[in-house]
Scaffold this motif. Structure first.
Motif, PDB file in Angstrom:
ATOM      1  N   ALA A 238      27.200  25.400  36.714  1.00  0.00           N
ATOM      2  CA  ALA A 238      25.895  24.786  36.952  1.00  0.00           C
ATOM      3  C   ALA A 238      25.556  23.724  35.913  1.00  0.00           C
ATOM      4  CB  ALA A 238      24.818  25.864  36.956  1.00  0.00           C
ATOM      5  N   GLY A 239      26.328  23.675  34.825  1.00  0.00           N
ATOM      6  CA  GLY A 239      26.074  22.662  33.808  1.00  0.00           C
ATOM      7  C   GLY A 239      25.321  23.165  32.594  1.00  0.00           C
ATOM      8  N   ILE A 240      25.172  24.463  32.446  1.00  0.00           N
ATOM      9  CA  ILE A 240      24.512  25.026  31.263  1.00  0.00           C
ATOM     10  C   ILE A 240      25.462  24.916  30.071  1.00  0.00           C
ATOM     11  CG2 ILE A 240      23.567  27.134  30.241  1.00  0.00           C
ATOM     12  CD1 ILE A 240      22.727  27.988  33.047  1.00  0.00           C
ATOM     13  N   ALA A 241      24.949  24.472  28.949  1.00  0.00           N
ATOM     14  CA  ALA A 241      25.787  24.263  27.766  1.00  0.00           C
ATOM     15  C   ALA A 241      26.300  25.587  27.216  1.00  0.00           C
ATOM     16  CB  ALA A 241      24.994  23.528  26.691  1.00  0.00           C
ATOM     17  N   VAL A 242      27.586  25.608  26.867  1.00  0.00           N
ATOM     18  CA  VAL A 242      28.207  26.777  26.245  1.00  0.00           C
ATOM     19  C   VAL A 242      28.914  26.342  24.974  1.00  0.00           C
ATOM     20  CG1 VAL A 242      28.489  27.970  28.455  1.00  0.00           C
ATOM     21  CG2 VAL A 242      30.334  26.513  27.596  1.00  0.00           C
ATOM     22  N   ASP A 243      29.208  27.314  24.119  1.00  0.00           N
ATOM     23  CA  ASP A 243      29.918  26.989  22.879  1.00  0.00           C
ATOM     24  C   ASP A 243      31.425  27.118  23.083  1.00  0.00           C
ATOM     25  OD1 ASP A 243      30.511  29.687  22.875  1.00  0.00           O
ATOM     26  OD2 ASP A 243      29.476  30.149  21.001  1.00  0.00           O
ATOM     27  N   GLY A 244      32.174  27.048  22.002  1.00  0.00           N
ATOM     28  CA  GLY A 244      33.622  27.079  22.104  1.00  0.00           C
ATOM     29  C   GLY A 244      34.194  28.390  22.602  1.00  0.00           C
ATOM     30  N   THR A 245      33.416  29.469  22.534  1.00  0.00           N
ATOM     31  CA  THR A 245      33.877  30.762  23.038  1.00  0.00           C
ATOM     32  C   THR A 245      33.480  30.992  24.488  1.00  0.00           C
ATOM     33  OG1 THR A 245      31.883  32.004  22.386  1.00  0.00           O
ATOM     34  CG2 THR A 245      33.602  31.694  20.709  1.00  0.00           C
ATOM     35  N   GLY A 246      32.728  30.035  25.064  1.00  0.00           N
ATOM     36  CA  GLY A 246      32.285  30.181  26.441  1.00  0.00           C
ATOM     37  C   GLY A 246      30.925  30.824  26.584  1.00  0.00           C
ATOM     38  N   ILE A 248      26.765  31.052  26.249  1.00  0.00           N
ATOM     39  CA  ILE A 248      25.679  30.095  26.453  1.00  0.00           C
ATOM     40  C   ILE A 248      25.012  29.786  25.110  1.00  0.00           C
ATOM     41  CG2 ILE A 248      23.434  29.740  27.551  1.00  0.00           C
ATOM     42  CD1 ILE A 248      24.436  31.544  29.845  1.00  0.00           C
ATOM     43  N   THR A 249      24.916  28.515  24.791  1.00  0.00           N
ATOM     44  CA  THR A 249      24.305  28.085  23.537  1.00  0.00           C
ATOM     45  C   THR A 249      22.793  28.238  23.638  1.00  0.00           C
ATOM     46  OG1 THR A 249      26.081  26.450  23.347  1.00  0.00           O
ATOM     47  CG2 THR A 249      24.229  26.252  21.831  1.00  0.00           C
ATOM     48  N   VAL A 250      22.225  29.006  22.728  1.00  0.00           N
ATOM     49  CA  VAL A 250      20.794  29.307  22.787  1.00  0.00           C
ATOM     50  C   VAL A 250      20.127  29.008  21.449  1.00  0.00           C
ATOM     51  CG1 VAL A 250      21.065  31.082  24.555  1.00  0.00           C
ATOM     52  CG2 VAL A 250      21.212  31.724  22.135  1.00  0.00           C
ATOM     53  N   ASP A 251      18.773  28.912  21.510  1.00  0.00           N
ATOM     54  CA  ASP A 251      18.002  28.757  20.280  1.00  0.00           C
ATOM     55  C   ASP A 251      17.589  30.140  19.781  1.00  0.00           C
ATOM     56  OD1 ASP A 251      15.874  29.582  21.869  1.00  0.00           O
ATOM     57  OD2 ASP A 251      14.946  27.593  21.995  1.00  0.00           O
ATOM     58  N   THR A 252      16.680  30.173  18.807  1.00  0.00           N
ATOM     59  CA  THR A 252      16.292  31.451  18.218  1.00  0.00           C
ATOM     60  C   THR A 252      15.494  32.329  19.180  1.00  0.00           C
ATOM     61  OG1 THR A 252      14.336  30.389  17.266  1.00  0.00           O
ATOM     62  CG2 THR A 252      16.303  30.553  15.875  1.00  0.00           C
ATOM     63  N   ALA A 253      14.991  31.741  20.278  1.00  0.00           N
ATOM     64  CA  ALA A 253      14.266  32.514  21.295  1.00  0.00           C
ATOM     65  C   ALA A 253      15.169  32.871  22.477  1.00  0.00           C
ATOM     66  CB  ALA A 253      13.047  31.738  21.787  1.00  0.00           C
ATOM     67  N   LEU A 254      16.479  32.635  22.320  1.00  0.00           N
ATOM     68  CA  LEU A 254      17.483  32.902  23.352  1.00  0.00           C
ATOM     69  C   LEU A 254      17.335  31.995  24.572  1.00  0.00           C
ATOM     70  CD1 LEU A 254      17.738  36.820  23.276  1.00  0.00           C
ATOM     71  CD2 LEU A 254      19.143  35.122  22.074  1.00  0.00           C
ATOM     72  N   ARG A 255      16.725  30.834  24.385  1.00  0.00           N
ATOM     73  CA  ARG A 255      16.637  29.842  25.454  1.00  0.00           C
ATOM     74  C   ARG A 255      17.852  28.927  25.413  1.00  0.00           C
ATOM     75  NH1 ARG A 255      10.776  27.565  23.921  1.00  0.00           N
ATOM     76  NH2 ARG A 255      11.969  27.417  21.987  1.00  0.00           N
ATOM     77  N   SER A 256      18.337  28.570  26.584  1.00  0.00           N
ATOM     78  CA  SER A 256      19.437  27.619  26.657  1.00  0.00           C
ATOM     79  C   SER A 256      19.016  26.308  26.005  1.00  0.00           C
ATOM     80  CB  SER A 256      19.807  27.375  28.126  1.00  0.00           C
ATOM     81  OG  SER A 256      20.553  26.189  28.275  1.00  0.00           O
ATOM     82  N   SER A 258      20.296  23.483  26.609  1.00  0.00           N
ATOM     83  CA  SER A 258      20.368  22.393  27.590  1.00  0.00           C
ATOM     84  C   SER A 258      19.365  22.553  28.716  1.00  0.00           C
ATOM     85  CB  SER A 258      21.782  22.306  28.186  1.00  0.00           C
ATOM     86  OG  SER A 258      22.128  23.505  28.869  1.00  0.00           O
ATOM     87  N   HIS A 259      18.959  23.798  28.998  1.00  0.00           N
ATOM     88  CA  HIS A 259      18.016  24.075  30.083  1.00  0.00           C
ATOM     89  C   HIS A 259      17.039  25.142  29.589  1.00  0.00           C
ATOM     90  CE1 HIS A 259      21.501  22.325  32.111  1.00  0.00           C
ATOM     91  NE2 HIS A 259      20.661  21.930  33.056  1.00  0.00           N
ATOM     92  N   PRO A 260      15.946  24.734  28.955  1.00  0.00           N
ATOM     93  CA  PRO A 260      15.031  25.694  28.317  1.00  0.00           C
ATOM     94  C   PRO A 260      14.321  26.653  29.266  1.00  0.00           C
ATOM     95  CG  PRO A 260      14.146  23.463  28.253  1.00  0.00           C
ATOM     96  CD  PRO A 260      15.563  23.343  28.698  1.00  0.00           C
TER      97      PRO A 260
END
Length: 280
Positions: A238-246, A248-256, A258-260
């Motif tokens: 779907a295009g959600i950003a992920v890190d090198g391990t696959g 989902i890249t999130v902020d401190t609130a566990l929000r994506s 790339s797609h908050p």
């Protein structure tokens, strides 16, 4: 689709709709915590919650490690959609399922967790290879008669499997193969204790032994516990950003990042803190 009860009358009709995909530890807890405050739909094809951390006990003979989801959801207002999510349309904020349903959401929680790395090898190799996800099938195989069993993977899952099976199936010769040190995430004292316990139970430990596949192990049964991979295929498609391990890249609130409007919990989230580093 099942619903435990009519949505709480105290919730406004305009309450945001949260769709949680995945009913494991993280997904189920998220749905239950949000239910008093908003409208929640939980999407998972299974009708039961599986205690994944108990699967090693299932392999050793525990009758069951599952619990009906309805027992958790009854009276909460959470709607359970017994279907598999097949596509995420982030622009339209929709979750598509394998039974043709389209679920609109205001917020999406990705909670599909992780799975054991797929076993590589020939069909014959795969027939004698098992994972924690196939714990029930492994138990049936162990009852067929004693032989040799190799656990591949020296992390905590591999250690639990080796010790549990050595205790409950003493007729089997158990070996533990690991690329690094057994219990590498533990302290030096903890690793020494693990080695002692394994030795006392007759488990043969081979450290520094990388196993490429079941064909590289001389054993009647291979139990693959080498590593886990995040189940983020839907997210990446779907295009959600992920890190090198696959994850989902999130902020401190566990929000994506790339797609908050999308949140990730559990093994699918690349959560971390400055103090502890990556969290699992």
């Amino acid at each position: 689709m099942t619903q435990s009860r009519t949505q709480d009358k105290n919730l406004p009709s305009s309450a945001h709709h949260v769709v949680v995909v995945g009913a494991g530890y993280g997904g189920l807890m998220t749905a239950l915590r949000l239910a008093p405050h908003t409208r929640v739909t939980l999407v998972d094809p299974a009708g039961d919650f599986t205690e994944r951390v108990r699967l090693h006990e299932r392999a050793s003979g525990r009758p069951d490690v599952t619990h009906p989801l309805d027992g958790f959801l009854r009276g909460t207002g959470v709607t359970h959609v017994a279907a598999r999510a097949t596509r995420l349309d982030l622009a339209a904020r929709e979750v598509h399922t394998d039974d043709g349903r389209v679920l609109r959401y205001d917020r999406l929680v990705h909670a599909l967790g992780s799975r054991t790395t797929p076993v590589e090898g020939t069909p014959a190799d795969k027939e004698r290879a098992y994972t924690t996800e196939s714990a029930a099938e492994l138990h049936k195989r162990l009852l067929e008669g004693p032989g040799s069993l190799a656990v591949v993977g020296g992390g905590l899952t591999g250690v639990e499997l080796a010790t549990e099976l050595a205790e409950t199936h003493p007729g089997w010769e158990i070996g533990l193969h690991t690329r690094g040190a057994v219990g590498a995430s533990l302290s030096e004292r903890g690793r020494a204790h693990v080695r002692t316990v394994l030795t006392e139970r007759g488990v043969r430990v081979e450290e520094g032994h990388r196993v490429a596949g079941p064909d590289a192990v001389d054993a009647d049964v291979v139990l693959w516990a080498a590593s886990m991979v995040p189940a983020t295929g839907l997210a990446t498609a779907a295009g959600i950003a992920v890190d090198g391990t696959g994850r989902i890249t999130v902020d401190t609130a566990l929000r994506s990042v790339s797609h908050p409007e999308v949140y990730a919990v559990g093994d699918s989230a690349a959560a971390h803190t400055a103090e502890a580093g990556p969290l699992r």
